[in-house]
Design a protein around this motif. Structure first.
Motif, short mmCIF file in Angstrom:
data_model
loop_
_atom_site.label_atom_id
_atom_site.label_comp_id
_atom_site.label_asym_id
_atom_site.label_seq_id
_atom_site.Cartn_x
_atom_site.Cartn_y
_atom_site.Cartn_z
N LYS A 1 -17.66 8.79 -3.97
CA LYS A 1 -18.15 7.80 -3.03
C LYS A 1 -17.03 7.35 -2.09
O LYS A 1 -17.21 7.23 -0.88
CB LYS A 1 -18.68 6.61 -3.81
N ALA A 2 -15.87 7.12 -2.67
CA ALA A 2 -14.76 6.65 -1.85
C ALA A 2 -14.33 7.71 -0.84
O ALA A 2 -14.03 7.40 0.31
CB ALA A 2 -13.59 6.26 -2.74
N GLN B 1 -10.94 1.17 -3.61
CA GLN B 1 -11.54 0.27 -2.63
C GLN B 1 -10.53 -0.12 -1.55
O GLN B 1 -10.82 -0.97 -0.73
CB GLN B 1 -12.00 -0.98 -3.35
N SER B 2 -9.39 0.49 -1.55
CA SER B 2 -8.37 0.11 -0.59
C SER B 2 -8.79 0.48 0.82
O SER B 2 -9.55 1.41 1.03
CB SER B 2 -7.06 0.81 -0.94
N ARG B 3 -8.25 -0.26 1.79
CA ARG B 3 -8.56 0.08 3.18
C ARG B 3 -7.68 1.24 3.65
O ARG B 3 -7.90 1.82 4.69
CB ARG B 3 -8.32 -1.12 4.09
N ASN B 4 -6.66 1.52 2.88
CA ASN B 4 -5.71 2.55 3.29
C ASN B 4 -6.16 3.92 2.77
O ASN B 4 -6.24 4.14 1.57
CB ASN B 4 -4.34 2.18 2.73
N GLU C 1 -7.93 -12.50 -9.01
CA GLU C 1 -7.00 -11.39 -9.04
C GLU C 1 -6.20 -11.43 -10.32
O GLU C 1 -5.84 -10.41 -10.87
CB GLU C 1 -6.07 -11.42 -7.83
N GLU D 1 0.80 -1.23 0.00
CA GLU D 1 0.00 0.00 0.00
C GLU D 1 0.83 1.27 0.00
O GLU D 1 0.51 2.23 -0.68
CB GLU D 1 -0.97 0.03 1.18
N PRO E 1 -9.56 0.36 -9.23
CA PRO E 1 -9.87 -0.59 -8.14
C PRO E 1 -9.27 -0.18 -6.80
O PRO E 1 -9.78 -0.57 -5.76
CB PRO E 1 -9.23 -1.90 -8.61
#
Lengths: 425, 938
Positions: free
Chosen positions: B286-287, B258-261, B660, B189, B255
């Protein structure tokens, strides 16, 4: 990138410092203390402070400020996110992240920080890798260590860093293979005086505790994946598969981790599980006010609403409150003017209520702020959005794991009911 | 204790020393005793010694040199982890004398077999650079070398080094651009953040502005209606075509939203904001809104950025208006930022809801916040004419609020609002004049006085009275109020000198002896100006004009207005000031630089799955040597810079169930395979290391293989054997007529059963198609015994589009989702034309139907034979005989509609060439041009 890190406690003492490049003098924190003094509330300290030579980026968690010193341009979120990751790691290692815990384990903390950053750039932040490098202290291990003189540092070299699934450590073995998933949902809602909802949204997370041997490949599918409006994943989740089939496919990290956090679209109506009837009035001229609050459950599909906690910030003019709860206990802090009422479980047959009077400062005029009411609650065995896990499959390993899924709903930061009068329009 | 023989004692001592360092106490006296232990066998002691060494080496340079030899020995260790950690500590010792040693170590490590050591080398580069900037040139060489590295492990670290050492050398990126884009999703990340930021800058220099046709970036109008118009315009102009590489970047970063970071999400958001066409920027909203549910520090940064974005692109966040509503638990700074965003978002349609929210906020107990809310109301009122009166009325009501701060803030805002249309509101001015008795806040008093002075003609009776009161209390006022009293006096003197002459004189006299020199100056100046004397010159004639000139109304602006010239998400943006080391975001170039600089030689781009190809080591592999070869060329396609949508997508969908699908994941699969096989002989750990090393070694061989031109048919993967639980399926376009239906493309499928059990009843189910498409399934394969392979042919009518055909492949136990996507070249079949026919047809397909591109032919593809071979490999066309040897012509027909497809390659000197495609179907034509270009340039 990150130059140094200072940990500052609530009373303003630096109790730990770590430098990744040349040493930066402690005095740089003076700028931070200045800002801290200026802020009325602890959380009002600006996260980014600019000083003549450095920039300070700070994060407040568990009443500890984590102050990172930066010398040149770097995305601030990068630093903030990293600091939060540090806190999460500490919490993971020591159970709590308090000043005492950090001081007790100062060597482990130092070793961790050393591994997490190299020259100020994040190196290993996955807890699985870190745990291979540095074993978390447990009571048993501390005892063994003191007797035998062995160490916390992993004897083996961390191979996880080299693998293509950096989040999972290698050579995991369990006798009982278990995988548990907790679906926890939070409702955030603002409700106006008349009881109509201004905003309401549901956020949820799926926290997992996976203890499986070897390299299992899991897939998790939902009955109703359409509910999920916006999702963010742990890096282990294969994104393409989700896009194509709405299935979560992943090789899980070992231990506890957050698989997914999601947001349920606000188009779907959010059913608020409780309602509040309130009547808070102050009469002009008298030094008395009336306080009357009743709670009741609403649309909970037969599940009990538990651990209800109501809190309300009363106006500054209120001196004391003399209230009578039908169940639970209440406290009123005359300094902060915070009224909290611990209700417990709501019994639909006998609705809990809190009634009584408030005494106001004599001579003071009627307060014109309207108190807000915040409610916290918990509902077990139900996800309020209706999200349901369909099935969990495992590939890649031969054994049969034990699987468990738990649902829970709770109130988020604010299920609050603002009371207001109409001023214009 | 450090001199003791026992490790336990040494450890205890080191622990205490480290605790001292942590508390900030000086432990440098112990340096000699500690350094001795650097060669200690105990790992923990060693680590703690490292910690100590790195901290104090700078202060004790001579003694630190004693430890260097230990690290040098470590650099030669057979274990990659020890090599890496030795390099790490060595480079962290900030002693100038060892610069040459470090340089040597870095260079060596950069060509190490283990990617982990190479990663450490990348980390060491900025350390050395900060120690000795003169090494820059040599370091750039190392960076260049590492940038060409194909492992995800290295990518993030080397880009970080690039950013610190030589961010201006953008030319180093060209060759690696596509690779970085493709690797991005698998990089860790933190590396992603750095790479995305770097690529944003890169893209700004290399691609054209996608919004160029929309005039000035479309400032404030982001409404649907405008957009439609824009689109119409675009169709007329339409010269802008997005560079495929630009598209590649946008597609590969999406994509990551959509990361959690949060940092990754923010980095992608700023990339989209700076680079994406207007219509596509919306996806980031949105993100970003999601990040608002994170920690308050994250919210703070995100809101700052959102505030800037809302000024430029309001429409983007309008659907999320409610997410910016303030919660009573938010810290003040967050509240104020949210207010800012809400104000920016306000427009005619949502203003009433926003104002209703604002009313609630005014009741808040947080006074700073209340003040900010009042300001916000003022701004809404100036921006949106319809609600100005409502807001004004509301604010006037606030004047009767008991909180003085609220009143004062309202007065200031009302003053600004009144300036816009004073005529209508004389009663408000009167009302405010009454307030002077009560309000104590100087700013508010000054505002009222100014208002009365400015519009004294509207309130002729009250104004002199106010002046009288003020004159009485003059000495007790604050400076700013005094100045306004003088102003008021002067203005009244000019308009109504009869009543106020004496009062003015009195005020001016008082001011003359004031403590503040500003006030004294002002008084003197005004006296000269307005009171006519013999000496006073021409100026006093104009006094009235000077004082009572019409002043322009102030514009209430967002403090975030001009921040967008900083790159969003950066520290500089947050502080609204340039931070050290900030790299300006360059403006779009006028014309696009040559895109071919990003083209990479095929052999360089062998990566990821190609590495998987120690095919020879797998005896079970069922292919003869040809198919794996093809597999390489297919999977390395995105890297070779295909850019063209059709090809790369088809590769991605090759095995959709292997979700993936990235190079890494398939690599991992292979790793596991390898492991299983070798487990019997060796232990896992050693093996894994070997595997990675052997992989590294095998690289040159593989690249050698790929050079061989494969005129054979390309194989695509439909189902990987891991996801297929032993069943693997590949498909190719056989280029033969599909006999049952002439309008279908024949797809040959090759099934292999690698599992230990038989597979039964292989068939297709649940076909999902775009409208118009049809599929003719192959006959069910009853039994595929373990270890056997078979082929089947199915027909697909793709309707002349590159849409994928999705279906389920079912066995007796399982169902797999798979999809087949054709490259555009497979959607046609050859036709035979004579030269004359060709020319005739071509002349009918001019104008819109003709697309031509200039290109430089690849060095290996300069002769006629090579060109023909490459074109016919890329597309199913046949050669048309031709008189000139400078031209090659090809003809074909689309399978479904039978439209003619004509292609011409005209060669010129030195590899220059022109490619022309004539086709009735423009979409097919454009895609074909892209594919052929690619085939010919690489």
């Amino acid at each position: 990138m990150i130059h140094s890190l200072f940990l500052v406690n609530a009373s303003g003492d630096i109790f730990l410092e770590k430098h990744w490049k040349s040493v930066v003098s402690r005095s740089v924190c003076d700028y931070f203390f200045e800002a801290q003094e200026r802020a009325t509330e602890p959380e009002n300290v600006p996260p980014v402070i600019s000083t003549p030579h450095h920039y300070l980026i700070s994060v407040l968690r568990h009443r500890i400020y984590f102050v990172a010193v930066i010398q040149s341009e770097v995305p601030p979120l990068f630093v903030i996110e990293f600091l939060h990751r540090v806190v999460d790691t500490f919490q993971d290692y020591f159970g709590v992240c308090t000043e005492a815990a950090i001081k007790d384990n100062v060597v482990v903390v130092y070793e961790l920080l050393e591994e997490m950053l190299d020259n100020g750039f994040p190196l290993a932040t996955e807890s699985n890798i870190l745990k291979e490098l540095i074993k978390p202290p447990t009571i048993l291990r501390t005892m063994v260590n003191t007797i035998t003189g062995s160490t916390n540092v992993g004897e083996q070299l961390p191979t996880g860093q080299l693998s293509v699934v950096p989040w999972r450590r290698t050579g995991v073995k369990y006798t009982n293979n278990e995988a548990y998933f907790d679906v926890v949902e939070e409702i955030d809602a603002i409700i106006d005086k008349s009881g109509s909802t201004i905003t309401a949204e549901i956020q949820g997370v799926i926290d997992a505790c996976v203890k499986l041997t070897g390299m299992p490949d899991l897939t998790l599918s939902f009955m109703n994946p359409r509910l999920l409006d916006d999702v963010s994943f742990h890096p282990c989740v294969r994104f393409k598969r989700w896009e194509a089939e709405r299935i979560l496919s992943f090789i899980p990290p070992d231990g506890n981790f957050r698989l997914l956090s999601y947001h349920v679209s606000s188009q779907n109506l959010v059913a608020i599980p409780v309602y509040v009837k309130h009547n808070i009035t102050f009469r002009e001229g008298s030094s008395q006010g009336r306080f009357d609050l009743t709670l009741g459950p609403k649309q909970t599909m037969g599940k009990a609403v538990e651990a209800v906690l109501v809190s309300s910030q009363l106006p500054r003019g209120v001196l004391n409150a003399n209230l009578n709860p039908s169940q639970g206990t209440y406290t009123f802090d005359p300094v902060t003017k915070l009224l909290t009422w611990d209700v417990g479980k709501i019994n639909p047959q006998k609705l809990p209520s809190l009634k009584g009077t408030m005494s106001l400062q004599a001579g003071a005029s009627k307060p014109d702020e309207n108190p807000t009411i915040n409610i916290q609650l918990k509902i077990q065995q139900m996800a309020i959005s209706g999200l349901k896990v369909n099935r969990l499959d495992m590939y890649g390993e031969k054994y049969k794991p034990f699987k468990g899924i738990k649902y829970m709903t709770k109130a988020g930061k604010s299920v609050s009911s603002y009371l207001f009068e109409f001023l214009f329009i | 204790m450090l001199d003791s023989n026992k490790d336990a004692l040494k450890l205890e001592a080191m622990k205490r020393i480290v605790a001292m360092i942590a508390r900030g106490k000086n432990a440098s006296d112990l340096f000699p005793a500690v350094v001795k232990n650097v060669a200690c066998k105990n790992i923990e002691v060693k680590k703690l010694v490292y910690v100590y060494l790195v901290r104090y080496a700078e202060e004790q340079q001579d003694l630190a040199l004693l430890s260097i030899s230990t690290f040098q020995r470590g650099l030669k260790d057979p274990n990659q982890l020890i090599r890496a950690s030795a390099l790490r500590v060595l480079s962290s010792i900030r002693v100038t004398i060892i610069v040459p040693i470090m340089m040597l170590a870095i260079k060596e490590a950069a060509s190490d077999m283990s990617p982990y050591v190479r990663k450490t080398a990348a980390h060491a580069i900025p350390k050395l650079y900060s120690l000795d900037p003169e090494q820059k040139d040599q370091l750039i060489e190392v960076i260049e070398k590492l940038l060409a590295d194909k492992t995800t492990l290295v990518a993030g670290s080397v880009v970080m080094a690039f950013e610190e050492v030589c961010p201006e050398r953008i030319d180093l990126i060209h060759k690696n651009y596509r690779k970085l884009c493709n690797l991005l999703i698998d990089v860790e990340e933190w590396g992603q953040v750095v790479i995305i930021n770097m690529l944003t800058r890169y893209a700004r220099t290399q691609f054209l502005n996608p919004n160029i046709n929309e005039g000035g970036g479309g400032d404030k109008t982001f409404y649907c209606s405008d957009e439609d118009e824009d689109e119409d315009e675009e169709k007329e102009k339409k010269p802008y075509v997005m560079d495929p590489d630009h598209r590649l970047l946008l597609r590969n970063t999406k994509p990551l939203l959509q990361s959690r970071n949060a940092a990754v999400v923010m980095a992608v958001a700023q990339l989209y904001f700076h680079l994406a066409p207007k219509a596509e920027v919306g996806v980031i909203a949105k993100a970003l809104v999601r990040l608002l549910r994170s920690h308050s520090e994250v919210q703070f940064v995100v809101l700052q950025n959102v505030a800037t974005m809302t000024i430029k692109r309001r429409g983007m966040f309008e659907p999320y208006l409610k997410s910016f509503y303030i919660r009573s638990t938010d810290p003040t700074q967050i509240k104020i930022l949210k207010l800012e965003v809400l104000t920016n978002l306000a427009n005619e349609t949502n203003i009433s809801t926003i104002l209703r929210e604002f009313q609630t906020y005014i009741k808040s107990m947080d006074k700073d916040f209340v003040a900010a809310t009042i300001q916000a109301i003022g701004r809404c009122a100036t921006n949106i004419g319809e609600v100005r009166d409502t807001c004004l009325n509301g604010l006037v009501q606030l004047l009767s609020n008991r909180d003085e701060l609220v009143v004062a803030e309202s007065v200031v805002v009302i003053k600004k609002l009144l300036q816009m249309q004073p005529e209508k509101h004389s009663d408000i001015i009167k009302h405010m004049a009454k307030l002077t008795d009560n309000i104590q806040v100087p700013m508010a008093r000054a505002s009222i006085l100014w208002l009365i002075g400015e519009y004294c003609e509207h309130v002729p009776k009250i104004a002199p009275d106010v002046l009288r009161k003020m004159a009485k209390s003059f000495t007790n006022e604050e400076d700013i109020v005094k100045l306004q009293i003088i102003n008021l006096a002067a203005k009244l003197y000019l308009t109504n000198s009869k009543q106020t002459k004496l009062l003015t004189q009195y005020v001016l006299n008082l001011a003359k002896y004031d403590q503040n020199y500003d006030i004294r100056d002002r008084a003197r100046f005004i006296r000269q100006l307005i009171v006519p004397t013999e000496k006073s010159g021409a100026l006093s004639k104009y006094a009235k004009k000077l004082f009572l000139a019409l002043k322009p109304a102030p514009v209430l602006e967002s403090p975030f207005k001009d921040r967008d010239h900083f790159q969003l998400g950066s520290l500089s943006h947050l502080l609204n000031a340039k931070a050290g080391g900030y790299q300006e975001l360059p403006d779009w170039p006028e014309s696009a630089p040559d895109p071919s600089v990003r083209n990479v030689e095929v052999k360089e781009s062998v990566c990821g799955p190609a590495r998987v190809c120690p095919v020879n080591t797998f005896p079970t592999n069922r292919h003869s040597s040809a198919p794996p070869l093809i597999l390489i060329s297919a999977s390395s396609e995105p890297d070779t810079g295909s850019g063209s949508e059709s090809v790369s997508v088809s590769v991605e969908s090759g095995s959709p169930s292997d979700s993936e699908e990235s190079e890494e994941s398939s690599e991992s699969d292979e790793d596991e395979e390898e492991e299983e096989k070798e487990k019997k002989k060796k232990k896992k750990e050693i093996k894994q290391m070997q595997a990675s090393e052997s992989r590294a070694r095998s690289k040159p061989d593989v690249s050698f293989q790929t050079i061989a031109p494969s005129s054979a048919l390309k194989n695509y993967e439909l189902l990987h054997r891991i996801t297929g639980e032993g069943l693997s399926v590949e498909y190719c376009f056989s280029r033969q007529a599909f006999s049952p239906d002439a309008n279908m493309v024949a797809v040959q499928m090759h099934f292999t059963n690698n599992a230990t059990s038989d597979t039964k009843n292989l068939h297709i189910e649940d076909v999902k198609l775009q409208s118009g498409m049809r599929v003719k399934e192959f006959a069910e394969i009853e039994l595929l015994p373990a270890g056997e392979a078979t082929t089947a042919v199915m027909g697909v009518d793709f309707c002349d589009s590159t849409q994928a055909a999705n279906f389920q492949l079912c066995t007796h136990t399982r169902k797999f989702f798979v999809s087949i996507q054709p490259p555009v070249g497979e959607l046609m079949r050859p036709v035979f034309l004579t030269e004359n026919e060709f020319k005739k047809e071509q002349s009918q397909l001019m104008g819109m139907n003709e697309i031509s591109e200039n290109l430089t032919l690849d060095a290996k593809c300069r002769n006629e034979h090579a060109i023909v071979q490459r074109v016919t490999t890329a597309a199913n066309l046949s050669r048309v005989p031709c008189g000139s040897d400078k031209e090659c012509r090809f003809a074909g027909k689309t399978v479904t509609s039978g439209s003619l497809v004509l292609a011409t390659v005209a060669t010129k000197d030195e590899g220059a060439a022109q490619l022309t495609v004539n086709c009735e179907k423009m979409v097919i034509g454009t895609m074909l041009v892209k594919d052929l270009l690619l085939a010919l340039t690489q």
